[in-house]
Design a protein around this motif. Structure first.
Motif, PDB file in Angstrom:
ATOM      1  N   ILE A  82      -9.423  -0.187   0.495  1.00 28.16           N
ATOM      2  CA  ILE A  82      -8.106   0.385   0.536  1.00 28.16           C
ATOM      3  C   ILE A  82      -7.185  -1.045   1.107  1.00 28.16           C
ATOM      4  CG2 ILE A  82      -6.707   2.010   1.753  1.00 28.16           C
ATOM      5  CD1 ILE A  82      -9.676   3.371   1.907  1.00 28.16           C
ATOM      6  N   SER A  85      -0.287  -2.629   3.910  1.00 28.70           N
ATOM      7  CA  SER A  85       0.671  -3.635   4.016  1.00 28.70           C
ATOM      8  C   SER A  85       1.516  -3.621   5.221  1.00 28.70           C
ATOM      9  CB  SER A  85       1.707  -3.490   2.909  1.00 28.70           C
ATOM     10  OG  SER A  85       2.561  -4.526   2.734  1.00 28.70           O
ATOM     11  N   PRO A 110       2.354   4.042   7.429  1.00 26.27           N
ATOM     12  CA  PRO A 110       1.835   2.762   7.033  1.00 26.27           C
ATOM     13  C   PRO A 110       1.895   2.919   5.283  1.00 26.27           C
ATOM     14  CG  PRO A 110       0.570   3.421   8.602  1.00 26.27           C
ATOM     15  CD  PRO A 110       1.562   4.667   8.500  1.00 26.27           C
ATOM     16  N   LEU A 111       1.995   1.638   4.936  1.00 21.19           N
ATOM     17  CA  LEU A 111       1.943   1.800   3.460  1.00 21.19           C
ATOM     18  C   LEU A 111       0.336   1.281   3.065  1.00 21.19           C
ATOM     19  CD1 LEU A 111       5.094  -0.536   2.416  1.00 21.19           C
ATOM     20  CD2 LEU A 111       4.523   1.809   1.354  1.00 21.19           C
ATOM     21  N   VAL A 112      -0.214   1.959   2.360  1.00 21.35           N
ATOM     22  CA  VAL A 112      -1.643   1.670   1.812  1.00 21.35           C
ATOM     23  C   VAL A 112      -1.809   1.921   0.329  1.00 21.35           C
ATOM     24  CG1 VAL A 112      -2.743   2.284   4.192  1.00 21.35           C
ATOM     25  CG2 VAL A 112      -2.625   3.873   2.336  1.00 21.35           C
ATOM     26  N   GLN A 114      -4.802   2.105  -2.835  1.00 27.14           N
ATOM     27  CA  GLN A 114      -6.366   2.391  -3.165  1.00 27.14           C
ATOM     28  C   GLN A 114      -6.457   1.035  -4.322  1.00 27.14           C
ATOM     29  OE1 GLN A 114      -8.523   5.101  -2.079  1.00 27.14           O
ATOM     30  NE2 GLN A 114     -10.364   4.189  -2.505  1.00 27.14           N
ATOM     31  N   GLY A 115      -7.450   0.126  -3.957  1.00 26.44           N
ATOM     32  CA  GLY A 115      -7.563  -0.973  -4.949  1.00 26.44           C
ATOM     33  C   GLY A 115      -9.083  -0.889  -5.600  1.00 26.44           C
ATOM     34  N   HIS A 247      -4.153   7.045   9.433  1.00 30.27           N
ATOM     35  CA  HIS A 247      -3.386   7.283   8.124  1.00 30.27           C
ATOM     36  C   HIS A 247      -4.287   7.631   7.176  1.00 30.27           C
ATOM     37  CE1 HIS A 247      -0.037   7.043   5.613  1.00 30.27           C
ATOM     38  NE2 HIS A 247      -0.742   6.498   4.596  1.00 30.27           N
ATOM     39  N   LEU A 248      -5.405   6.973   6.956  1.00 27.29           N
ATOM     40  CA  LEU A 248      -6.350   6.998   5.985  1.00 27.29           C
ATOM     41  C   LEU A 248      -7.180   8.413   6.235  1.00 27.29           C
ATOM     42  CD1 LEU A 248      -8.240   3.744   5.329  1.00 27.29           C
ATOM     43  CD2 LEU A 248      -5.989   4.388   4.561  1.00 27.29           C
TER      44      LEU A 248
ATOM     45  N   PHE B 185       3.750   3.038  -3.449  1.00 29.27           N
ATOM     46  CA  PHE B 185       2.523   2.636  -3.553  1.00 29.27           C
ATOM     47  C   PHE B 185       1.398   3.481  -4.336  1.00 29.27           C
ATOM     48  CE2 PHE B 185       1.450  -1.241  -0.582  1.00 29.27           C
ATOM     49  CZ  PHE B 185       2.682  -1.854  -1.144  1.00 29.27           C
ATOM     50  N   PHE B 188      -2.044   8.470  -2.065  1.00 31.05           N
ATOM     51  CA  PHE B 188      -3.215   8.296  -1.190  1.00 31.05           C
ATOM     52  C   PHE B 188      -3.638   9.570  -0.621  1.00 31.05           C
ATOM     53  CE2 PHE B 188      -5.946   6.882   2.108  1.00 31.05           C
ATOM     54  CZ  PHE B 188      -6.560   6.038   1.218  1.00 31.05           C
ATOM     55  N   GLN B 189      -2.768   9.915   0.646  1.00 31.97           N
ATOM     56  CA  GLN B 189      -2.946  11.163   1.350  1.00 31.97           C
ATOM     57  C   GLN B 189      -2.900  12.457   0.513  1.00 31.97           C
ATOM     58  OE1 GLN B 189      -0.075  10.834   4.395  1.00 31.97           O
ATOM     59  NE2 GLN B 189      -1.859   9.993   5.709  1.00 31.97           N
TER      60      GLN B 189
END
Lengths: 325, 325
Positions: A82, A85, A110-112, A114-115, A247-248, B185, B188-189
């Motif tokens: 994950i 940025s 936050p900006l995230v 999933q990679g 955040h995650l 992005f 995610f959540q």
């Protein structure tokens, strides 16, 4: 301690421990056969690994010379990767570069993304570039590897879940991003396999430089031997790793071995150079009306390394050639 | 053959084989201790697993009664979980619901996102809903589990990499999507842990219903005992799994055990009902000016099952209660 993964023909490689200077190693497979297995059972095995690392450092175990070219990434396949940025200067510059506004919640949310985590690259692995028109870029980042981290973990309770700290290059096909984000589902094809420096280290290896869930050291980046970046990874990380974990964890729990990245290290001070080409091109556009610096092409070499306050290379060096297929 | 994972206290569970009717099972841990290990070495172990499954089916092995409540998802932790959105009727309806246009490339460029894969849910696992205001929804989907799949795989070369077919519920916090996509992005959540039906099956278990990389059977969905969906998963899957694999492989390779989802099954014919609440609410908005059907709340029960042409439950049944924390 510094952990690494030796390629041995297996999917997960063999766990080794390295000296602080990264020149010698000893096997740890009798304690845990690979790094994922160690993370799966960390409370039990970490003290045993630490004892062996200490013995290696003191010379009580001879060890063998370490050839970094034989190393896999610390986790050759990981259960999650994950990427945040968290350096707002980077977000502001790359959005400006694609004529997009930074999100309204830039400073609070936050900006995230999933990679892909199933096939990662080692510190010397070449990057095979299928198409130079895709605008290949590097992104020098720090990251953490989590232990089992429950749903609802907050920034103030996150610290114990950070098992290891890593250094990585989030290879990016810059030219594939705009059409991909246009579709609304985020990055996918624009993010090929990510590369990792040799060593995953316990936070104590960073000494005082590990503070508030941030790596307070400079990120050094060389492109074809010329240093282009020396940005400080600490103060301008707007959301630290503990805030990213919060955040995650709003809607999910995480399994041991989950890797979380910081996003491209970036400083407002231009003297710090750049940790990705996209930023440099944006600065050129601002100053001169158009980008001058090209993207990566076959034959280029990218190197990334972070030194501790004592001059030691904390994570070892990423040194990767871009090659044609 | 039908493979499943018995909870045994370990992270990956124990590999078992089930009879076609899903009522009896036998252990396969002497062949491969868990499903990931089997996928890691598929060419070697698949024939052994098949021979045992055949013996179980013929009654040469007695087996034991299978209690689905003891099952983990087929892969309790997977290296990648990539979800497509291949039913264009679904894309058109949910975009309309959030006043967003479908992407211009809707019919030529597949939509996919990378989901969290480190902590997945089993067929009877409750969904603990932290906040009912997040608008919990189900999304009934089919998926495939890949073997090692190289960079550059095309739709015409993808078939042999499809090892197993699965049935899943992509739980979604519908209310978290618009602000999240606004940031650019992707999800995610809004995407918590995904739930899987009991059995991962080899494509031959579907007989003629596995065709062109699509599952040509109906997706049955019940909400609190009332059947709300019976959409056909075949003809309206605009991009089949082989086309999705081609899209994925443009810039990356995949490791064995990568799960790829179809996206919510959806038919233009309204008589087919719905496989996610969002679609039903959009139809109500079109017809009556506003949505009437509520989101899920604690106490609700969602069940999902697919029957073969012979009436057999191909993947077993997902049956999950939504609970308060």
């Amino acid at each position: 301690m510094k952990l690494a993964t030796l390629r041995d023909g297996s999917r997960d490689g063999a766990l080794i421990l390295a000296t602080r200077d990264g020149t010698r190693f000893t096997s740890a497979t009798d304690i845990a056969r690979d790094l994922q297995s160690a993370l799966d059972d960390w409370e039990r095995v970490a003290p045993q690994l630490q004892a062996r690392a200490d013995a290696l450092e003191r010379g009580e175990i001879g060890g063998a010379p370490l050839d970094v070219a034989r190393l896999a990434p610390p986790l050759p396949r990981a259960y999650e990767w994950i990427d945040g940025s968290a350096y707002l200067n980077h977000v502001r510059l790359v959005r400006k570069a694609r004529n997009a506004e930074p999100p309204a919640t830039l400073e609070t949310d936050p900006l995230v993304y999933q990679g892909g985590s199933g096939a990662l690259l080692g510190p010397r692995d070449a990057f095979v570039l299928p198409n130079p028109a895709w605008g290949l870029d590097f992104e020098a980042e720090v990251g953490v590897i989590l232990g089992d981290t429950p749903l609802g973990t907050t920034a103030s309770t996150a610290a114990p879940y950070v098992r290891l700290v890593v250094l990585l290059n989030d290879w990016t096909h810059r030219g594939l991003i705009p059409p991909e984000l246009e579709k609304g589902f985020g990055f996918f094809q624009s993010k090929p396999a990510t590369a990792f420096a040799p060593f995953a280290v316990t936070p104590d290896e960073l000494g005082d430089a590990w503070k508030d869930g941030r790596v307070h050291l400079r990120m050094n980046v060389w492109w074809n031997g010329q240093q282009v970046g020396r940005a400080h990874a600490g103060p301008e990380m707007h959301f630290g790793f503990h805030e990213l974990v919060q955040h995650l964890c709003k809607t999910r729990a995480y399994t041991a071995g989950t890797i979380v990245g910081s996003g491209t290290i970036s400083n407002v001070d231009r003297a710090a150079g750049y940790s990705c080409i996209a930023e440099q091109r944006m600065i050129e556009t601002i100053d001169q009306g158009k980008p001058v610096t090209r993207w990566l092409q076959a034959g280029d070499e990218v190197a990334i390394e972070i030194y501790g306050d004592d001059g030691v290379s904390v994570f070892g060096r990423i040194e990767a050639k871009v090659t044609a297929p």
